[in-house]
Design a protein around this motif. Sequence first.
Motif, PDB file in Angstrom:
ATOM      1  N   THR A  44       0.831  -1.209   0.000  1.00 59.79           N
ATOM      2  CA  THR A  44       0.000   0.000   0.000  1.00 59.79           C
ATOM      3  C   THR A  44       0.861   1.253   0.000  1.00 59.79           C
ATOM      4  OG1 THR A  44      -0.112   0.152   2.413  1.00 59.79           O
ATOM      5  CG2 THR A  44      -1.789  -1.197   1.316  1.00 59.79           C
ATOM      6  N   GLY A  45       2.176   1.091   0.006  1.00 63.80           N
ATOM      7  CA  GLY A  45       3.060   2.249   0.085  1.00 63.80           C
ATOM      8  C   GLY A  45       3.761   2.534  -1.225  1.00 63.80           C
ATOM      9  N   PRO A  46       4.396   3.698  -1.321  1.00 67.65           N
ATOM     10  CA  PRO A  46       5.030   4.113  -2.583  1.00 67.65           C
ATOM     11  C   PRO A  46       6.326   3.359  -2.902  1.00 67.65           C
ATOM     12  CG  PRO A  46       5.415   5.739  -0.865  1.00 67.65           C
ATOM     13  CD  PRO A  46       4.488   4.720  -0.279  1.00 67.65           C
ATOM     14  N   ARG A  47       6.884   2.646  -1.929  1.00 63.84           N
ATOM     15  CA  ARG A  47       8.169   1.978  -2.175  1.00 63.84           C
ATOM     16  C   ARG A  47       7.997   0.474  -2.413  1.00 63.84           C
ATOM     17  NH1 ARG A  47      11.143   4.901   2.808  1.00 63.84           N
ATOM     18  NH2 ARG A  47       9.040   4.694   3.621  1.00 63.84           N
ATOM     19  N   HIS A  48       6.761   0.079  -2.648  1.00 65.90           N
ATOM     20  CA  HIS A  48       6.494  -1.339  -2.866  1.00 65.90           C
ATOM     21  C   HIS A  48       7.283  -1.851  -4.074  1.00 65.90           C
ATOM     22  CE1 HIS A  48       3.664  -4.652  -4.394  1.00 65.90           C
ATOM     23  NE2 HIS A  48       4.358  -5.144  -3.394  1.00 65.90           N
ATOM     24  N   ASN A  49       7.987  -2.946  -3.883  1.00 66.30           N
ATOM     25  CA  ASN A  49       8.743  -3.568  -4.971  1.00 66.30           C
ATOM     26  C   ASN A  49       8.178  -4.981  -5.137  1.00 66.30           C
ATOM     27  OD1 ASN A  49      10.671  -5.166  -6.352  1.00 66.30           O
ATOM     28  ND2 ASN A  49      12.275  -3.688  -5.871  1.00 66.30           N
ATOM     29  N   PRO A  50       7.290  -5.194  -6.116  1.00 64.96           N
ATOM     30  CA  PRO A  50       6.547  -6.463  -6.198  1.00 64.96           C
ATOM     31  C   PRO A  50       7.441  -7.696  -6.278  1.00 64.96           C
ATOM     32  CG  PRO A  50       5.615  -4.843  -7.689  1.00 64.96           C
ATOM     33  CD  PRO A  50       6.882  -4.251  -7.149  1.00 64.96           C
ATOM     34  N   SER A  51       8.486  -7.663  -7.084  1.00 63.64           N
ATOM     35  CA  SER A  51       9.295  -8.878  -7.235  1.00 63.64           C
ATOM     36  C   SER A  51      10.065  -9.183  -5.949  1.00 63.64           C
ATOM     37  CB  SER A  51      10.239  -8.761  -8.434  1.00 63.64           C
ATOM     38  OG  SER A  51      11.095  -7.659  -8.256  1.00 63.64           O
ATOM     39  N   ALA A  52      10.609  -8.132  -5.311  1.00 57.47           N
ATOM     40  CA  ALA A  52      11.331  -8.342  -4.047  1.00 57.47           C
ATOM     41  C   ALA A  52      10.357  -8.824  -2.974  1.00 57.47           C
ATOM     42  CB  ALA A  52      12.014  -7.048  -3.609  1.00 57.47           C
ATOM     43  N   ALA A  53       9.168  -8.240  -2.941  1.00 58.17           N
ATOM     44  CA  ALA A  53       8.175  -8.620  -1.931  1.00 58.17           C
ATOM     45  C   ALA A  53       7.762 -10.082  -2.101  1.00 58.17           C
ATOM     46  CB  ALA A  53       6.953  -7.699  -2.037  1.00 58.17           C
ATOM     47  N   LYS A  54       7.582 -10.477  -3.345  1.00 62.67           N
ATOM     48  CA  LYS A  54       7.159 -11.859  -3.626  1.00 62.67           C
ATOM     49  C   LYS A  54       8.228 -12.853  -3.179  1.00 62.67           C
ATOM     50  CE  LYS A  54       5.458 -14.712  -7.381  1.00 62.67           C
ATOM     51  NZ  LYS A  54       5.357 -14.866  -8.825  1.00 62.67           N
ATOM     52  N   LEU A  55       9.473 -12.524  -3.507  1.00 63.99           N
ATOM     53  CA  LEU A  55      10.571 -13.416  -3.139  1.00 63.99           C
ATOM     54  C   LEU A  55      10.726 -13.488  -1.616  1.00 63.99           C
ATOM     55  CD1 LEU A  55      12.930 -15.194  -4.009  1.00 63.99           C
ATOM     56  CD2 LEU A  55      14.312 -13.122  -4.320  1.00 63.99           C
ATOM     57  N   ALA A  56      10.628 -12.339  -0.955  1.00 66.56           N
ATOM     58  CA  ALA A  56      10.761 -12.307   0.509  1.00 66.56           C
ATOM     59  C   ALA A  56       9.628 -13.098   1.163  1.00 66.56           C
ATOM     60  CB  ALA A  56      10.758 -10.859   1.006  1.00 66.56           C
ATOM     61  N   TRP A  57       8.449 -13.029   0.594  1.00 67.18           N
ATOM     62  CA  TRP A  57       7.293 -13.762   1.130  1.00 67.18           C
ATOM     63  C   TRP A  57       7.503 -15.277   1.007  1.00 67.18           C
ATOM     64  CZ3 TRP A  57       3.525 -13.257   4.326  1.00 67.18           C
ATOM     65  CH2 TRP A  57       2.390 -14.080   4.266  1.00 67.18           C
ATOM     66  N   THR A  58       7.968 -15.693  -0.152  1.00 69.13           N
ATOM     67  CA  THR A  58       8.238 -17.120  -0.368  1.00 69.13           C
ATOM     68  C   THR A  58       9.291 -17.623   0.617  1.00 69.13           C
ATOM     69  OG1 THR A  58       7.771 -16.807  -2.697  1.00 69.13           O
ATOM     70  CG2 THR A  58       8.957 -18.807  -2.116  1.00 69.13           C
ATOM     71  N   ARG A  59      10.353 -16.840   0.761  1.00 71.54           N
ATOM     72  CA  ARG A  59      11.431 -17.230   1.683  1.00 71.54           C
ATOM     73  C   ARG A  59      10.921 -17.263   3.125  1.00 71.54           C
ATOM     74  NH1 ARG A  59      16.015 -13.452  -1.253  1.00 71.54           N
ATOM     75  NH2 ARG A  59      16.961 -15.108  -2.513  1.00 71.54           N
ATOM     76  N   THR A  60      10.055 -16.327   3.468  1.00 69.09           N
ATOM     77  CA  THR A  60       9.516 -16.277   4.834  1.00 69.09           C
ATOM     78  C   THR A  60       8.690 -17.528   5.120  1.00 69.09           C
ATOM     79  OG1 THR A  60       9.504 -13.876   4.828  1.00 69.09           O
ATOM     80  CG2 THR A  60       8.017 -14.945   6.388  1.00 69.09           C
ATOM     81  N   LEU A  61       7.814 -17.892   4.181  1.00 69.64           N
ATOM     82  CA  LEU A  61       6.964 -19.071   4.392  1.00 69.64           C
ATOM     83  C   LEU A  61       7.820 -20.333   4.520  1.00 69.64           C
ATOM     84  CD1 LEU A  61       4.028 -18.310   1.930  1.00 69.64           C
ATOM     85  CD2 LEU A  61       4.009 -18.133   4.426  1.00 69.64           C
ATOM     86  N   GLU A  62       8.794 -20.453   3.644  1.00 71.29           N
ATOM     87  CA  GLU A  62       9.683 -21.627   3.710  1.00 71.29           C
ATOM     88  C   GLU A  62      10.391 -21.687   5.064  1.00 71.29           C
ATOM     89  OE1 GLU A  62      12.374 -21.347   0.454  1.00 71.29           O
ATOM     90  OE2 GLU A  62      10.847 -21.861  -1.041  1.00 71.29           O
ATOM     91  N   PHE A  63      10.849 -20.535   5.515  1.00 71.07           N
ATOM     92  CA  PHE A  63      11.587 -20.452   6.786  1.00 71.07           C
ATOM     93  C   PHE A  63      10.681 -20.821   7.970  1.00 71.07           C
ATOM     94  CE2 PHE A  63      13.007 -17.686  10.347  1.00 71.07           C
ATOM     95  CZ  PHE A  63      14.247 -18.251  10.568  1.00 71.07           C
ATOM     96  N   LEU A  64       9.472 -20.301   7.955  1.00 72.31           N
ATOM     97  CA  LEU A  64       8.559 -20.567   9.074  1.00 72.31           C
ATOM     98  C   LEU A  64       8.137 -22.035   9.113  1.00 72.31           C
ATOM     99  CD1 LEU A  64       6.245 -17.411   8.985  1.00 72.31           C
ATOM    100  CD2 LEU A  64       8.162 -17.868  10.523  1.00 72.31           C
ATOM    101  N   ARG A  65       8.105 -22.635   7.935  1.00 76.93           N
ATOM    102  CA  ARG A  65       7.676 -24.040   7.862  1.00 76.93           C
ATOM    103  C   ARG A  65       8.833 -25.012   8.099  1.00 76.93           C
ATOM    104  NH1 ARG A  65       4.022 -22.556   2.690  1.00 76.93           N
ATOM    105  NH2 ARG A  65       2.029 -22.299   3.767  1.00 76.93           N
ATOM    106  N   SER A  66      10.029 -24.505   8.086  1.00 75.96           N
ATOM    107  CA  SER A  66      11.198 -25.396   8.192  1.00 75.96           C
ATOM    108  C   SER A  66      11.344 -25.942   9.608  1.00 75.96           C
ATOM    109  CB  SER A  66      12.459 -24.634   7.800  1.00 75.96           C
ATOM    110  OG  SER A  66      12.707 -23.609   8.727  1.00 75.96           O
TER     111      SER A  66
END
Lengths: 291, 600
Positions: A269-291
């Motif tokens: 919702t902010g002006p500095r949103h970077n979709p590709s970086a956000a998507k990658l960080a989200w994937t990594r976060t889910l993998e990490f939390l599930r590990s």
Amino acid sequence: MPESVGTDANLGIQETVDRYRKGIITRRDLLRSLIAVTGSYTAAHLFLETSGLAATLISQVESAAAKVTAETIRYPSGDIQIEGYLVKPKSSGKHPAVIVIHENRGLNEHIRDVARRFAAEGFVALGPDLLSRAGGTAKMKSEREATEAIGRLPLTGVLDDLKAGFEYMSKHPDVEPQRISSVGFCWGGWRSFMVATTVPQLHRAVVFYGSSPPAGYENIQAPVLAHYAQWDYQITGNSLWTSDRMKQAGKKFTYYVYPESEHAFFNDTGPRHNPSAAKLAWTRTLEFLRS
Amino acid sequence: MLIKKRLFGLVAGVVAVSLLGFLPRSAAAASALQGTVQSASGQSLEGVAVSARANGKTYTTTVYTDSLGAYDFPPLDNGHYRIWAQAVGFETTRAEADLDGSQTARREFRMPTLQDFSKQLTGTEWIASLPEDTKENRRLKAIFRSNCSGCHTPNFVLQNRFDEAGWRKVIDVMETVGIYGDPPRLDRAPVPLVRQYKEELAVYLAKMRGPGPSPIKFQPYSRPRGETARVVVTEYDYTSSANPSEPVTHDGSDWMEGVPSAYEARGSHDAEVDQNGFVWIADSQANSARTVARLDPKTGEVKNFKLQGEGGLAMRSHGIVIDSKGIAWFNASGGLGKIDTKTEKIERFEPPQEMARAGGTLDLDSNGNVCISTNEGALKFDPATNKFTDFKSKTRGSPGRTYGVAVDGASNCWWAQMNFDKLGVGNFRTGEITEVALRPVSGVEDLITERDRRIFSIIGSDWNSATLDQQAPRRLGSDKKTNTVWVAMWWGNSLAKIDGRTHKVTYYPHPGPGFPGVYDTTIDKNGMVWMNLMNDDRVAKFDPKTEKWTEYPLPTRGTETRFIAVDNRTDPVEVWVPYWRAHKIARIQFRTAEQLKAQR
């Protein structure tokens, strides 16, 4: 409701919200419409927070698709009550859990949305309103007022509120108590890392562009994952120091620096949103939390 | 009319002399003050600062002794004066005098030697004194210089002594405190390079400035002589922004007290002179009273002007520029402020939401368009249409990294990307954006270890904490006649000349020892490049034809100047510098040997 939003505008907002709830328009369309009606991004968010809409705002389509339920809850932290946004998967049984720690703007629609996304991925997600000590985010007249109020919050008091949130979650019937993690953004990033230094039972800690604890690394039990932006000098510049401290303490620390991204790159919702970086960080976060 | 006003002004006697030739003292309705300065052993002392201040006035006049140890003030207003003489290595020596215009007052000074003169030294003298006898001492000196002399001058640090644990605690605070002294917070990310080098710096500083013997051998610079000792410096009190009815008390006037703390007040950042001789000051300190202020050099009166900000505070400013119509433009809390210097009408323009917010430095093109720095480049503001145009740096990066701006003779706005060693160039006529890259600082390669290289590659530079090879273009000025841009290279300690057409860069390293801190440039009507030297309590003049540097003294310690302006209405020009730390506004006037001789 803010005085600046007149009767005609209210009708427009109600129609827009109805259309969203029925699944005719998406969440982004909803926010875009609210900004158009209220005149600014700030006014749209202010309307959502102060109207009480935000706490229940989820469309039937999204709710059904994500199979989540959302509610506002309260839990005690010493003598005070902390309000929180709790989202659960509709599936039965116990689930891993995440405490979602907001930015320095309070518990707003963006953080609620992140909590819903976690629930859609099978986590029980709690977004504590850490402004509860100051009356709550909904009482703030503007984002700036919320930020200023956050700046006045006691450091240890907020950490106590997060620990109390952890206790609340560990007793929740839908939560696997051994798999409660924290994820914090910006101001909440430091607090997510700090929870790791003070709550040995924490499963995982995730830090989105937050600063690091000055000390206490030897107390950390949970593996820590950090996401930093390339163009976030002061915070990202300390990643080397943090990595060295974690290594010296013999702790697990993984961090990524996202190229050509700025602080708050995950906030869509902010002006500095970077979709590709956000998507990658989200994937990594889910993998990490599930590990 | 202007000349007549100045002729009878209280403190503008020198200007009257330079404009009209020499006048009898009686015609100026003012008093003469002169005398000599000697050491305790009777040796004449050249280049000693002699300052005079009348009771009830808010300004101090300073002159310097000549090769015979003689000093001669310009005509002074009548009154009871405190007079004091200062030079490094001597005790501040004081006298008083009643000036009533009836006769020339004389005061002779004999200055006792001062054994420990360390507090009298400028920041650059401290840096010059730090030993370079070993490679490790050179390396740590360079790391100290690049990380501990940007937010404040090095003498502010080194005038103190602590043991290693003490220095570590000082750096604990420094790595998280903001430049305006806002309290450190545990949850704020520290300045990363300072944190990386904290342990090494604590050991180094305890070695240099600890409780035990120090290897430092002080090397005070030579005192002003010849042309540079003929200046007249008038320093005006700038009232505290925290309490605008109060002047600042600890203001660097007595060198033996060392560099003043900035906690009492700071805020006099940029200042420009209008067509009537008033000085307009941009105030960068959070305060409830003023966004900009106006100084009347005839009386010393400061008048405040405020744009109401949030929380009962005034909007904050930083930079100011005055156009040919007498409109002063300044930044104000992310917007562009405007005040008519004649009618005092004040307004503000907000850039559209999709554009970057207005930053802290401004310049004008020849059509009156305003160039304003932003976090991401610069804005153009057209006063005819009140329209903003956004110019974004081609090299993107962390916000807040643009510092100075200047507009060249072809309406190109140049902005300094201080941490990337680049300048952005936005063509105000076509909208085209180009970029000029600067070469890194050379001669430090052997000091950089493998660990340093790794740290530098991951962290990089910020305004006030940098890698050892950073040039750091800070502020810049433009000579529109020659279409030349002159850039102050902060960490590079040099001046760069850039051809506005070809973008060819020529580097002129500062010729002296130490780290004077080339901060800002401005070009006068004769093409001379003037620079304030933040760490040196001096200003420099660079003659592009002869490539000669000349440096003129300022009679305050810890001035910490961050801007320089010239008043081209006079001949010779007058130079103005706001003291950000010492909280004064200074004017430098220039006398020739013939003028001084005739005055005697």
